[in-house]
Design a protein around this motif. Sequence first.
Motif, PDB file in Angstrom:
ATOM      1  N   TYR A 215       0.801  -1.219   0.000  1.00  0.00           N
ATOM      2  CA  TYR A 215       0.000   0.000   0.000  1.00  0.00           C
ATOM      3  C   TYR A 215       0.839   1.278   0.000  1.00  0.00           C
ATOM      4  CZ  TYR A 215      -3.995  -3.016   0.781  1.00  0.00           C
ATOM      5  OH  TYR A 215      -4.952  -3.980   0.641  1.00  0.00           O
ATOM      6  N   ASP A 216       2.061   1.199   0.529  1.00  0.00           N
ATOM      7  CA  ASP A 216       2.928   2.386   0.507  1.00  0.00           C
ATOM      8  C   ASP A 216       3.255   2.781  -0.928  1.00  0.00           C
ATOM      9  OD1 ASP A 216       2.961   2.629   3.230  1.00  0.00           O
ATOM     10  OD2 ASP A 216       4.836   1.526   3.502  1.00  0.00           O
ATOM     11  N   SER A 219      -0.017   3.894  -2.826  1.00  0.00           N
ATOM     12  CA  SER A 219      -0.475   5.272  -2.565  1.00  0.00           C
ATOM     13  C   SER A 219       0.443   6.283  -3.254  1.00  0.00           C
ATOM     14  CB  SER A 219      -0.549   5.540  -1.059  1.00  0.00           C
ATOM     15  OG  SER A 219       0.717   5.382  -0.457  1.00  0.00           O
ATOM     16  N   SER A 220       1.750   5.999  -3.281  1.00  0.00           N
ATOM     17  CA  SER A 220       2.694   6.891  -3.972  1.00  0.00           C
ATOM     18  C   SER A 220       2.415   6.919  -5.473  1.00  0.00           C
ATOM     19  CB  SER A 220       4.134   6.425  -3.743  1.00  0.00           C
ATOM     20  OG  SER A 220       4.469   6.501  -2.387  1.00  0.00           O
ATOM     21  N   TYR A 222      -0.522   6.216  -7.016  1.00  0.00           N
ATOM     22  CA  TYR A 222      -1.776   6.918  -7.282  1.00  0.00           C
ATOM     23  C   TYR A 222      -1.611   8.440  -7.112  1.00  0.00           C
ATOM     24  CZ  TYR A 222      -4.634   2.673  -7.588  1.00  0.00           C
ATOM     25  OH  TYR A 222      -5.194   1.495  -7.991  1.00  0.00           O
ATOM     26  N   THR A 223      -0.765   8.840  -6.164  1.00  0.00           N
ATOM     27  CA  THR A 223      -0.493  10.274  -5.993  1.00  0.00           C
ATOM     28  C   THR A 223       0.148  10.833  -7.258  1.00  0.00           C
ATOM     29  OG1 THR A 223      -0.197  10.007  -3.600  1.00  0.00           O
ATOM     30  CG2 THR A 223       0.745  11.981  -4.603  1.00  0.00           C
ATOM     31  N   LYS A 237      -8.523   7.242  -4.527  1.00  0.00           N
ATOM     32  CA  LYS A 237      -7.865   5.965  -4.219  1.00  0.00           C
ATOM     33  C   LYS A 237      -6.782   6.148  -3.167  1.00  0.00           C
ATOM     34  CE  LYS A 237      -8.906   3.640  -8.565  1.00  0.00           C
ATOM     35  NZ  LYS A 237      -8.404   3.008  -9.791  1.00  0.00           N
ATOM     36  N   VAL A 238      -6.062   7.273  -3.236  1.00  0.00           N
ATOM     37  CA  VAL A 238      -5.052   7.569  -2.210  1.00  0.00           C
ATOM     38  C   VAL A 238      -5.730   7.692  -0.850  1.00  0.00           C
ATOM     39  CG1 VAL A 238      -3.335   9.231  -1.401  1.00  0.00           C
ATOM     40  CG2 VAL A 238      -3.518   8.745  -3.849  1.00  0.00           C
ATOM     41  N   ILE A 241      -6.861   4.337   0.558  1.00  0.00           N
ATOM     42  CA  ILE A 241      -5.736   3.545   1.087  1.00  0.00           C
ATOM     43  C   ILE A 241      -5.365   4.027   2.483  1.00  0.00           C
ATOM     44  CG2 ILE A 241      -3.275   3.035   0.811  1.00  0.00           C
ATOM     45  CD1 ILE A 241      -3.796   3.132  -2.262  1.00  0.00           C
ATOM     46  N   TYR A 242      -5.278   5.347   2.652  1.00  0.00           N
ATOM     47  CA  TYR A 242      -4.955   5.897   3.974  1.00  0.00           C
ATOM     48  C   TYR A 242      -6.017   5.484   5.004  1.00  0.00           C
ATOM     49  CZ  TYR A 242      -1.320   8.931   1.958  1.00  0.00           C
ATOM     50  OH  TYR A 242      -0.197   9.401   1.353  1.00  0.00           O
ATOM     51  N   ALA A 251      -4.600  11.197   5.363  1.00  0.00           N
ATOM     52  CA  ALA A 251      -5.731  11.388   4.447  1.00  0.00           C
ATOM     53  C   ALA A 251      -6.185  12.844   4.460  1.00  0.00           C
ATOM     54  CB  ALA A 251      -6.884  10.466   4.834  1.00  0.00           C
TER      55      ALA A 251
END
Length: 425
Positions: A215-216, A219-220, A222-223, A237-238, A241-242, A251
Amino acid sequence: MPWYSGLIIVFLFLTGCTTQPTIGKKAFENEDQFIIKGILAEESNTTKAINIFNNLYKKTDKYVYLAKVIQLNFDNKNYINTINLVDNFIKKYPKKSQEVINYKIYSYIRLNQLNKALKVAKDYLKENRNLEVYKIIAFIYIQKKEYNQAIKYLKSAYSISHSPEILAQMGDIFFKYLKKPNEAISYYQTHIRLYGCESLICNRLAEVYKFLYDYDNLSSLYTRMYKNTGEETYARKVVYIYLENGDYKKAINFIKKNNLNKNLLYLVYKTRLEDKETYKDAYKLYKITKKDKFFFLYSVYKFQQSKKGLMALNNVVANLELLIQRDRNPLYLNYLGYILIDYNINPKKGIKLVKEALEQKPNSPEFLDSLAWGYYKLKQCKKAYNIISKINLEDKEIFKHKKLIRRCYDSTKNNKQNKRKSKKR
């Protein structure tokens, strides 16, 4: 099919005449009229179109007409004929073989003669480093389920074109068939580093990260995709995940930093109950947006974070009473109804409000639980039991209610049985 759509089948032979016909010049007077007839015949009568272009080839000896005849035979599923025509074409026009070789290979594939298709493709590849043929050979090996061989030829195709479509196919084979997700990640990451975060590749990489619960990195990624495209889908989506990982502050910071839709903050505040600052943030959002949903969150969270004394109860009831005058939202009706029931303020009124909420959402397990709890408070245990026994949602509060209502129901049932026995005596 993409491998023949680009063949030269544009016929612009509208000037001049010579004894040795060349591309672009008419070989006889009505040549252009026959071209038009052939093109029109393609739509309704492929056999007629084949005959027209075949006659044009015989009259002019122009290779483009024979190439057209090959294409039409293939489209008409005359695969054996296509193979023979390709052989004749290559004998006569060896330097133009790239125009038609794919028809022969795909004809063998359509005839399910994969080994013959493979031999033709490999023989051709010895003399011509052709991107499409590398792709076709990879396709054949995929059909044969020889995935390592398919990867070998896809790598060669990718080295020529750096195509994201080819890379995506490679990644799929590594990930889905060879069970080597890290190989897929490595290729995807290298491509992104060199050519940027193209949608196809970044989405494929996201699938692998999701599979690995990374997930780390997810999230990076998707950012980065959000920054590249500006599409809020990736920002959401980010945030999800948070939330999934309980990183509420991350978040909220992400939402505020990127000035995202306030509804995302609403989502975070709905999820995050324990933070003492939540109700203050919700109130700020209400003041900015004037939306009732933020006023609802403010009222609920302030009550949840209070000691739940008489003043807090009076405040939350007054706020919610005010709210349902403006909006008969089932969520608001149920929450107010539940407070009136649970704190024994007015269970009958609470039941009425919950019933109104159920009219809008009749299958809501939370609303049904509130209704059952209301009947329990009124000591109507059979009614309460009949309702709550239908709820399958795993929830601590509902489980606690089920236990108490079941005990009440069993006790009532046993009392009735004992009274009947005593009457018989």
